[in-house]
Design a protein around this motif. Structure first.
Motif, PDB file in Angstrom:
ATOM      1  N   ARG A  92       0.820  -1.053  -0.041  1.00 24.47           N
ATOM      2  CA  ARG A  92      -0.191   0.121  -0.156  1.00 24.47           C
ATOM      3  C   ARG A  92       1.091   1.247  -0.150  1.00 24.47           C
ATOM      4  NH1 ARG A  92      -3.161  -2.992   3.424  1.00 24.47           N
ATOM      5  NH2 ARG A  92      -2.104  -2.095   5.331  1.00 24.47           N
ATOM      6  N   ARG A  93       1.990   1.365   0.741  1.00 25.99           N
ATOM      7  CA  ARG A  93       2.871   2.424   0.918  1.00 25.99           C
ATOM      8  C   ARG A  93       3.471   2.571  -0.580  1.00 25.99           C
ATOM      9  NH1 ARG A  93       3.585   0.828   6.516  1.00 25.99           N
ATOM     10  NH2 ARG A  93       4.705  -0.882   5.963  1.00 25.99           N
ATOM     11  N   LEU A  94       3.680   1.514  -1.162  1.00 30.01           N
ATOM     12  CA  LEU A  94       4.223   1.581  -2.461  1.00 30.01           C
ATOM     13  C   LEU A  94       3.274   1.944  -3.483  1.00 30.01           C
ATOM     14  CD1 LEU A  94       6.895  -1.192  -2.135  1.00 30.01           C
ATOM     15  CD2 LEU A  94       7.192   1.276  -2.109  1.00 30.01           C
ATOM     16  N   GLY A  95       2.166   2.233  -3.038  1.00 27.63           N
ATOM     17  CA  GLY A  95       1.031   2.585  -4.327  1.00 27.63           C
ATOM     18  C   GLY A  95       0.501   1.234  -5.111  1.00 27.63           C
ATOM     19  N   LEU A  96       0.677  -0.056  -4.747  1.00 34.45           N
ATOM     20  CA  LEU A  96       0.422  -1.181  -5.286  1.00 34.45           C
ATOM     21  C   LEU A  96      -0.711  -1.904  -5.026  1.00 34.45           C
ATOM     22  CD1 LEU A  96       3.985  -2.840  -5.490  1.00 34.45           C
ATOM     23  CD2 LEU A  96       3.212  -1.380  -7.245  1.00 34.45           C
ATOM     24  N   VAL A  97      -1.718  -2.118  -5.786  1.00 39.38           N
ATOM     25  CA  VAL A  97      -3.143  -2.607  -5.581  1.00 39.38           C
ATOM     26  C   VAL A  97      -2.664  -4.219  -6.151  1.00 39.38           C
ATOM     27  CG1 VAL A  97      -5.368  -2.796  -6.291  1.00 39.38           C
ATOM     28  CG2 VAL A  97      -4.172  -0.430  -6.133  1.00 39.38           C
ATOM     29  N   VAL A  98      -3.324  -5.199  -4.981  1.00 36.32           N
ATOM     30  CA  VAL A  98      -3.387  -6.658  -5.109  1.00 36.32           C
ATOM     31  C   VAL A  98      -4.708  -6.953  -5.760  1.00 36.32           C
ATOM     32  CG1 VAL A  98      -3.209  -8.853  -4.199  1.00 36.32           C
ATOM     33  CG2 VAL A  98      -1.851  -6.992  -3.442  1.00 36.32           C
ATOM     34  N   ARG A  99      -4.494  -7.183  -6.946  1.00 30.06           N
ATOM     35  CA  ARG A  99      -5.572  -7.624  -8.022  1.00 30.06           C
ATOM     36  C   ARG A  99      -6.328  -8.967  -7.818  1.00 30.06           C
ATOM     37  NH1 ARG A  99      -5.215  -4.803 -13.918  1.00 30.06           N
ATOM     38  NH2 ARG A  99      -3.352  -6.449 -14.112  1.00 30.06           N
ATOM     39  N   TYR A 100      -5.464 -10.033  -7.202  1.00 34.53           N
ATOM     40  CA  TYR A 100      -5.759 -11.416  -7.076  1.00 34.53           C
ATOM     41  C   TYR A 100      -4.742 -11.858  -5.884  1.00 34.53           C
ATOM     42  CZ  TYR A 100      -6.482 -16.412  -8.022  1.00 34.53           C
ATOM     43  OH  TYR A 100      -6.602 -17.691  -7.898  1.00 34.53           O
ATOM     44  N   LEU A 101      -5.163 -12.532  -4.892  1.00 36.61           N
ATOM     45  CA  LEU A 101      -5.005 -13.017  -3.779  1.00 36.61           C
ATOM     46  C   LEU A 101      -5.390 -14.492  -3.521  1.00 36.61           C
ATOM     47  CD1 LEU A 101      -3.359 -12.520  -1.077  1.00 36.61           C
ATOM     48  CD2 LEU A 101      -5.440 -12.060  -0.208  1.00 36.61           C
ATOM     49  N   ALA A 102      -4.413 -15.639  -3.290  1.00 31.91           N
ATOM     50  CA  ALA A 102      -4.994 -16.972  -3.195  1.00 31.91           C
ATOM     51  C   ALA A 102      -3.894 -17.585  -2.590  1.00 31.91           C
ATOM     52  CB  ALA A 102      -4.910 -17.483  -4.601  1.00 31.91           C
ATOM     53  N   ASP A 103      -4.439 -18.875  -1.911  1.00 34.56           N
ATOM     54  CA  ASP A 103      -3.492 -19.663  -1.320  1.00 34.56           C
ATOM     55  C   ASP A 103      -3.294 -20.803  -2.354  1.00 34.56           C
ATOM     56  OD1 ASP A 103      -5.672 -21.237  -1.093  1.00 34.56           O
ATOM     57  OD2 ASP A 103      -5.665 -21.490   0.822  1.00 34.56           O
TER      58      ASP A 103
END
Length: 335
Positions: free
Chosen positions: A55-66
């Motif tokens: 978040r601090r680097l301005g990045l957005v996680v579009r997909y999160l999975a195990d």
């Protein structure tokens, strides 16, 4: 929080953020894979620290999975282009083979993406597994391995000479200072491993008159019931693959709740001690973030001593003990 805790944590976070800024691929969107969907609070703390850094680097996680909710099809739909990040931790090696198997699978399935392995410790014992990892790593055209201590960094550079290998501190401190959940109930909390990374029974001497409690991570009672409920969406997605796409948003929200629940439960455990003695790396990190004096002993792979040399020494109130006698002496001084 007092400046005594805030300032060193902020400095370490800034140092780590600057390293990441220089190393990560361009673009605002990423996928983050190998979410730690288990009850190890240390891995959950890493996840929370990773998300804060991104978040601090301005990045957005579009997909999160195990590894069990992951779907290449859903990944491509939700994250059609851009890099793939893999969860950091202490499983680059053969001590936890399922994690390494998944890492190598991702490299095979996504040769067209930049892949970044977030900070890890490395420990291979089996030459055959190391050779297999080397083949997988060298086969990928755009792989970056981040190692969180000098020992692991050198091992990786020796083993994978054709791969981009760089140093980056563990991302767990990025979660920032953490509050206690209540007053201490014991003078000493002994939080010691009972899994495959333990080195034996750490018989730390408790000073006369001091009260002590021995425990380890894990859920009990109502905490276990809540844990099981939070896991329900991912359990459904794992067992019914056709629902992975439609349920992805719900699964990701449940992952966020799981990580928070794990760390909240760990804070409650650590809060029971005036001083903490542990051979778990992230129990030491979390206790330090909470402002609790902590004495850290090594695990079987030496990753705690390596981490202490690399970055843990920057956390206030954290003492590394080279053995039981040294830990006993440090404990007596702390009390």
């Amino acid at each position: 929080m007092t400046a005594r805790i805030d300032d060193p944590v902020r400095a370490l976070t800034a140092r780590t953020g600057a390293i990441l800024q220089d190393l990560l691929p361009d673009g605002p969107h990423v996928a983050l894979l190998d979410f730690p969907a288990h009850d190890n609070a240390g891995d959950s703390l890493i996840h929370l620290g990773q998300m804060a850094h991104l978040r601090r680097l301005g990045l957005v996680v579009r997909y999160l999975a195990d590894d069990r909710t992951y779907s290449p099809t859903v990944l491509r739909k939700r994250h059609p282009d851009g890099p793939i990040f893999i969860q950091g931790g202490g499983n680059l090696g053969d001590l936890w083979p399922l994690r390494q198997d998944f890492r190598e699978r991702l490299l095979r399935e996504h040769p067209d993406r930049a892949i970044v392995q977030l900070p890890q410790s490395m420990d291979f014992r089996d030459p055959a597994r190391l050779a297999r990892a080397s083949a997988a790593f060298h086969a990928h055209p755009d792989l970056t391995l981040l190692l969180r201590d000098e020992r692991s960094l050198q091992r990786a550079r020796d083993a994978f000479p054709g791969v981009r290998v760089e140093f980056c501190p563990d991302l767990a401190p990025g979660a920032g200072p953490q509050p206690r959940t209540g007053p201490a109930t014991h003078d000493v909390l002994l939080l010691l491993r009972t899994d495959g990374e333990q080195t034996g029974d750490h018989r730390v001497a408790i000073p006369p008159g001091a009260t002590a409690l021995r425990t380890d991570w894990g859920f009990r009672g109502a905490d276990r019931v809540r844990w099981d409920l939070l896991r329900a969406p991912s359990a459904i997605a794992r067992h019914v693959p056709v629902l992975r796409g439609p349920m992805q948003g719900l699964v990701e929200r449940s992952f966020a709740a799981i990580a928070a629940h794990n760390v909240d439960t760990a804070r409650a455990v650590l809060s029971r001690g005036r001083v903490v003695v542990t051979d778990r790396l992230h129990a030491a990190v979390l206790a330090a973030l909470m402002g609790i004096p902590v004495i850290a002993l090594d695990n079987c792979s030496g990753k705690i001593s390596a981490a202490y040399d690399a970055y843990l020494h920057a956390l206030p109130g954290l003492t590394f003990a080279g053995g039981v006698a040294e830990a006993s002496e440090a404990l007596e001084k702390a009390l």
